[in-house]
Design a protein around this motif. Structure first.
Motif, PDB file in Angstrom:
ATOM      1  N   LYS A  14       0.664  -1.150  -0.078  1.00  0.00           N
ATOM      2  CA  LYS A  14      -0.011  -0.040   0.052  1.00  0.00           C
ATOM      3  C   LYS A  14       0.776   1.255  -0.070  1.00  0.00           C
ATOM      4  CE  LYS A  14      -3.908   2.323   2.527  1.00  0.00           C
ATOM      5  NZ  LYS A  14      -4.891   2.283   3.696  1.00  0.00           N
ATOM      6  N   ARG A  15       1.927   1.278   0.871  1.00  0.00           N
ATOM      7  CA  ARG A  15       2.715   2.480   0.770  1.00  0.00           C
ATOM      8  C   ARG A  15       3.400   2.905  -0.541  1.00  0.00           C
ATOM      9  NH1 ARG A  15       6.679   2.579   6.072  1.00  0.00           N
ATOM     10  NH2 ARG A  15       6.940   4.650   4.970  1.00  0.00           N
ATOM     11  N   GLU A  50       0.822   4.307  -2.928  1.00  0.00           N
ATOM     12  CA  GLU A  50       0.246   5.592  -2.791  1.00  0.00           C
ATOM     13  C   GLU A  50       1.624   6.541  -3.043  1.00  0.00           C
ATOM     14  OE1 GLU A  50      -0.321   5.609   1.427  1.00  0.00           O
ATOM     15  OE2 GLU A  50      -2.157   4.898   1.287  1.00  0.00           O
ATOM     16  N   LYS A  51       2.916   5.965  -3.137  1.00  0.00           N
ATOM     17  CA  LYS A  51       4.035   6.818  -3.586  1.00  0.00           C
ATOM     18  C   LYS A  51       4.043   6.915  -5.078  1.00  0.00           C
ATOM     19  CE  LYS A  51       8.773   7.586  -2.865  1.00  0.00           C
ATOM     20  NZ  LYS A  51      10.192   7.006  -2.083  1.00  0.00           N
ATOM     21  N   GLU A 105       1.245   7.019  -6.804  1.00  0.00           N
ATOM     22  CA  GLU A 105       0.394   7.838  -6.971  1.00  0.00           C
ATOM     23  C   GLU A 105       0.555   9.353  -6.817  1.00  0.00           C
ATOM     24  OE1 GLU A 105      -4.606   7.762  -5.659  1.00  0.00           O
ATOM     25  OE2 GLU A 105      -2.921   7.342  -4.204  1.00  0.00           O
ATOM     26  N   ARG A 106       1.362   9.474  -5.618  1.00  0.00           N
ATOM     27  CA  ARG A 106       1.977  10.832  -5.253  1.00  0.00           C
ATOM     28  C   ARG A 106       2.694  11.456  -6.462  1.00  0.00           C
ATOM     29  NH1 ARG A 106       2.441   8.742   0.019  1.00  0.00           N
ATOM     30  NH2 ARG A 106       4.600   8.554  -0.449  1.00  0.00           N
TER      31      ARG A 106
END
Length: 245
Positions: A84-85, A88-89, A91-92
């Motif tokens: 998940k981390r 999300e990275k 995505e950012r």
């Protein structure tokens, strides 16, 4: 765990075919999606379907974007599971590109360096596979033992961490969003020349169509062509008025 998707495509465009003569690969464009429906699909490519030389960062739209001009495009879809981390990275990082999309250009020079095995990096410029590889690398996902500027779309086909989930015609992909908008088989024999003559007579000479059947482009698939053609007919109409005045 969450998944991202790598989309490899072959649209059959002139630029695509030119690359294919060098790479001899079935797919010569790559994109990265944050969902399997391709609602959030990103790459470096044409900013306008009608201009192959104006490229940069794009959020690709399968309904009205460049792909809609090529309904017979083929593709391969690969799935990559991430913690998940890291998801999300990714995505950012993409959001950072999207926020300043006007600052980025297509790395045409970098494409020439790939067959020479010489990475050519131009500031704020990427080509499609370079962008996808760079996003993954920055997120801590290392798929290749080479620089992003040397990664080709075909390299993703041989990455062991990627799982092939679909291969075939792009618009037959079962999870594509707004599936009801896509009917590519209906347009393979579309009478484009008759449509042009019909629109020319109606728009310029203001006469009824000489054909018993009136031809229409359906919203969605070929709408960009209709918009582009309407603009051209509008310019031609204004030019005709000037000549007659």
């Amino acid at each position: 765990m969450k998944a991202i998707y790598i989309l490899l495509t072959n649209t059959g465009t002139f630029f695509n075919q030119a690359i294919k003569t060098v790479t001899d690969a079935p797919y010569n464009h790559s994109s990265i999606s944050l969902d399997k429906e391709f609602r959030n699909l990103y790459s470096f490519g044409r900013r306008k379907p009608t201009n192959p030389f104006w490229g940069g960062f794009v959020k690709e739209d399968l309904v009205t974007g460049t792909f809609s001009w090529y309904p017979s495009s083929t593709c391969a879809v690969y799935k990559l599971k991430l913690p998940k981390r890291k998801f999300e990275k990714v995505e950012r990082i993409i959001q950072a590109f999207e926020k300043k999309y006007k600052n980025y250009l297509y790395n045409y020079i970098g494409v020439l360096g790939v067959p020479l095995n010489r990475p050519i990096q131009v500031p704020a410029s990427y080509f499609c596979s370079q962008f996808v590889a760079e996003v993954l690398t920055r997120a801590g996902v290392k798929l290749f033992d080479k620089e992003s500027a040397l990664v080709t779309p075909d390299d993703f086909r041989h990455a062991p961490d990627l799982q092939l989930v679909y291969q075939g015609r792009l618009y037959d992909y079962p999870f594509i969003h707004s599936k009801d908008n896509y009917y590519p088989d209906q347009y393979r024999s579309f009478p484009f020349r008759k449509y042009v003559r019909q629109q020319y007579r109606k728009g310029v000479w203001r006469t009824d169509s000489p054909y018993q059947h009136t031809y229409y482009f359906r919203d969605g698939f070929l709408k960009p062509k209709k918009i582009y053609l309407s603009r051209k007919l509008g310019k031609l109409k204004r030019f005709g008025k000037k000549l007659m005045s």
